[in-house]
Design an enzyme around this catalytic site. Structure first.
Site, PDB file in Angstrom:
ATOM      1  N   HIS A  37      -3.717  -5.228   0.736  1.00  4.39           N
ATOM      2  CA  HIS A  37      -3.187  -5.733   2.012  1.00  4.39           C
ATOM      3  C   HIS A  37      -3.316  -7.257   2.069  1.00  4.39           C
ATOM      4  O   HIS A  37      -4.395  -7.780   2.366  1.00  4.39           O
ATOM      5  CB  HIS A  37      -3.945  -5.110   3.188  1.00  4.39           C
ATOM      6  CG  HIS A  37      -3.636  -3.667   3.405  1.00  4.39           C
ATOM      7  ND1 HIS A  37      -2.588  -3.238   4.194  1.00  4.39           N
ATOM      8  CD2 HIS A  37      -4.217  -2.546   2.912  1.00  4.39           C
ATOM      9  CE1 HIS A  37      -2.547  -1.911   4.187  1.00  4.39           C
ATOM     10  NE2 HIS A  37      -3.521  -1.472   3.419  1.00  4.39           N
TER      11      HIS A  37
ATOM     12  N   GLU B  21      -2.153  -9.206   4.270  1.00  2.00           N
ATOM     13  CA  GLU B  21      -2.133  -9.708   5.645  1.00  2.00           C
ATOM     14  C   GLU B  21      -3.519  -9.836   6.268  1.00  2.00           C
ATOM     15  O   GLU B  21      -3.684 -10.520   7.282  1.00  2.00           O
ATOM     16  CB  GLU B  21      -1.251  -8.805   6.527  1.00  2.00           C
ATOM     17  CG  GLU B  21      -1.781  -7.398   6.788  1.00  2.00           C
ATOM     18  CD  GLU B  21      -1.446  -6.392   5.698  1.00  2.00           C
ATOM     19  OE1 GLU B  21      -1.557  -5.181   5.965  1.00  2.00           O
ATOM     20  OE2 GLU B  21      -1.067  -6.801   4.577  1.00  2.00           O
TER      21      GLU B  21
ATOM     22  N   CYS C  99       0.836  -1.205   0.000  1.00  2.00           N
ATOM     23  CA  CYS C  99       0.000   0.000   0.000  1.00  2.00           C
ATOM     24  C   CYS C  99       0.874   1.260   0.000  1.00  2.00           C
ATOM     25  O   CYS C  99       1.493   1.581  -1.004  1.00  2.00           O
ATOM     26  CB  CYS C  99      -0.978  -0.034   1.169  1.00  2.00           C
ATOM     27  SG  CYS C  99      -2.388   1.069   0.931  1.00  2.00           S
TER      28      CYS C  99
ATOM     29  N   SER D 184       3.765 -14.318  32.699  1.00  2.00           N
ATOM     30  CA  SER D 184       4.763 -14.464  33.764  1.00  2.00           C
ATOM     31  C   SER D 184       5.066 -15.945  34.013  1.00  2.00           C
ATOM     32  O   SER D 184       6.197 -16.311  34.343  1.00  2.00           O
ATOM     33  CB  SER D 184       4.307 -13.777  35.051  1.00  2.00           C
ATOM     34  OG  SER D 184       3.201 -14.426  35.636  1.00  2.00           O
ATOM     35  N   SER D 185       4.067 -16.811  33.827  1.00  2.00           N
ATOM     36  CA  SER D 185       4.275 -18.245  34.063  1.00  2.00           C
ATOM     37  C   SER D 185       5.217 -18.846  33.017  1.00  2.00           C
ATOM     38  O   SER D 185       6.112 -19.638  33.356  1.00  2.00           O
ATOM     39  CB  SER D 185       2.936 -18.993  34.039  1.00  2.00           C
ATOM     40  OG  SER D 185       2.060 -18.473  35.023  1.00  2.00           O
TER      41      SER D 185
END
Length: 510
Positions: A168, A170, A80, A227-228
């Site tokens: 586009h 995507e 684009c 975080s895990s």
């Protein structure tokens, strides 16, 4: 940068992150950088994509970077605005289109002998979003695709792997967009498609071992997936030198502190649970303003975390579960975000604690974090957990916070979430929760008139939380949950369901 990489130069398009996600789906690593600040191409950069943009190349103030280090040297694809920039920089012409083209279009001619358009169908549907159009291509180039309204929908510079497309690929509505991206990334750029969760774990663990050595690392766990997974990667790399702290701020879901703490222990993590409920309730007493709540919770967390960290000798590193969208946002082409959401990683910790920061997930999108977690053997209860705000139930209680309101909302939330799970609806929902409303309503229970609290239920579908639609849960399910809440939770006599989308609403109410 040692991994094979596709570089995406961001000109401010709403679709830039989507380009990256699509390329990652091809098991190819890519990075987004602002158009005016990107790494110098080296042997690891296999190709470059120029994103779309809200700007017009005809505007003298529009982004106009020098691409001489890239063009003609490695494969280059302009999408684009990127295509219009390539045309204009190389002697072509871009004009304001007489018919602005937004939405679906179909290719009326396709050169399948061109590597970029290999295997694309005639009349293939593509997604347009532009007001300008390329009226003349550069002299040393050829047209490779058209639509009825856009004669130059795709072009290639002669004798080099430089391409421009006006649509586009995507977005989901470009039905063969993934084929085009595959053609560019795999066939033209020669990427091996070897960037997988397994390879990420192997590479990251090796890098963490090298970076951290025998140093000690402290990490604040939240019970969430980011975080895990960060903890599991670090644990795999440095074992017991990772010290995890899980703080109960009194604003978690019902029984979450004990359940998640137990899960972490069974995962082999070196974790300490800290009961700080009373401290948070005291600090929040009488506070109704949402941003003040966030700041108070953030500051209290820093204090508790800092106190606990100082009980560990010689800690050198602070680990955080930062993921890629947070990183992109902070270096956006539009400039750093004006306000960083308080429920992202707590700001101020590294400076206060004088620690170096390690962020093992800062190149991953949320769905990739989950795939890595699955590879690491993280249990489904944490892996598939809905996103939950850092301030927890504090921003789902409108108005001031009391221990009783938290208790009531925990009961309501538990009935709703467990109901979604037992009905097989939990995985269809991106995020769900209950909101304690600052109103009381009239009701009738038995022969008595009541004047009690109302709660709102919220459930949304989304892919990344940037946009979201309200979830069309079955009426029968909502009726059953409403009855159960009103019958079992003392103090609630009315349940409503939120049917607002984002935008214009947000997912959370505060």
């Amino acid at each position: 940068m040692s991994q094979e990489t596709i570089l995406i130069l961001d000109f401010g398009s709403q679709y830039t992150q989507l380009i990256a996600r699509r390329i990652r789906e091809l098991n190819v690593y890519c990075e987004i950088h602002p158009y005016n600040h990107y790494p110098a191409p080296d042997n690891h950069i296999k190709g470059v994509i120029l994103s779309g943009s809200p700007f017009s190349v005809r505007d003298p103030e529009s982004p106009n970077p020098n691409l001489s280090a890239i063009k003609g040297k490695i494969p280059l694809l302009g999408v684009c605005y990127g295509a219009q920039l390539l045309a204009q920089q190389n002697g072509g012409e871009v004009k304001a289109s007489s018919t602005r083209e937004y939405g679906r279009a179909n290719l009326s001619s396709v050169n399948n002998k061109n590597e970029l358009f290999k295997s694309l169908s005639l009349h293939s549907q593509v997604w347009m979003s532009h007001a300008d159009t390329i009226s003349r291509i550069p002299e040393q180039s050829k047209i490779v695709a058209s639509t009825p309204e856009v004669p130059i929908a795709g072009f290639q510079m002669l004798h080099e792997q430089t391409y421009g497309i006006q649509f586009h690929p995507e977005v989901y509505h470009s039905t063969e967009g993934m084929q085009l991206l595959r053609n560019f990334v795999v066939d033209i750029c020669g990427c091996k498609q070897d960037w997988t969760p397994d390879s990420f774990v192997e590479t990251t663990v090796a890098e963490l071992k090298k970076k951290i050595g025998s140093d000690k690392v402290v990490l604040g766990l939240s019970g969430g997936v980011d975080s895990s997974v960060a903890a599991m990667l670090l644990h795999k790399a440095i074992g017991k030198n990772l010290y995890c702290i899980f703080v109960d701020n009194g604003l978690l879901r019902k029984n979450e502190f004990s359940q998640v703490l137990d899960s972490y222990v069974h995962m082999g993590l070196n974790v300490k649970g800290v009961d700080a409920k009373s401290r948070f309730y005291t600090d929040l007493k009488g506070v109704s303003d949402p941003e003040r709540k966030r700041k108070i919770i953030g500051n209290a967390f820093i204090e508790v975390f800092d106190e606990e960290s100082h009980k560990i000798q010689d800690v050198k590193w602070l680990a955080q579960g930062t993921i890629y969208p947070d990183v992109i946002e902070s270096v956006s082409v539009k400039g750093p975000s004006a306000t960083i959401k308080s429920h992202h990683n707590v700001g101020g910790l590294p400076a206060k604690m004088k620690l170096k920061v390690v962020e093992p997930l800062n190149t991953l999108f949320k769905d990739e974090v989950r795939r890595v977690g699955r590879t690491l053997g993280l249990e489904d209860r944490i892996l598939n957990r809905h996103p939950f705000p850092g301030p927890g139930l504090a921003i789902r209680i409108l108005g001031d916070i009391t221990e009783e309101k938290v208790r009531v909302l925990q009961e309501v939330d538990s009935i709703f979430i467990e109901g979604l799970k037992s009905s097989g609806l939990y995985k269809d929902v991106w995020q769900a929760g209950a909101i304690f409303l600052p109103v009381q309503t009239v009701g009738v229970m038995g022969d008595e008139r009541t004047y009690e609290n109302a709660v709102a239920l919220r459930a949304v579908t989304s892919t990344d939380g940037m946009t979201a639609d309200w979830c069309h849960l079955p009426y029968e399910f909502l009726g059953k949950i409403s009855n159960e809440i009103i019958n079992k939770v003392k103090g609630i006599n009315r349940v409503v369901y939120d049917i607002s989308s984002k935008p214009p609403a947000t997912i959370e109410w505060e």
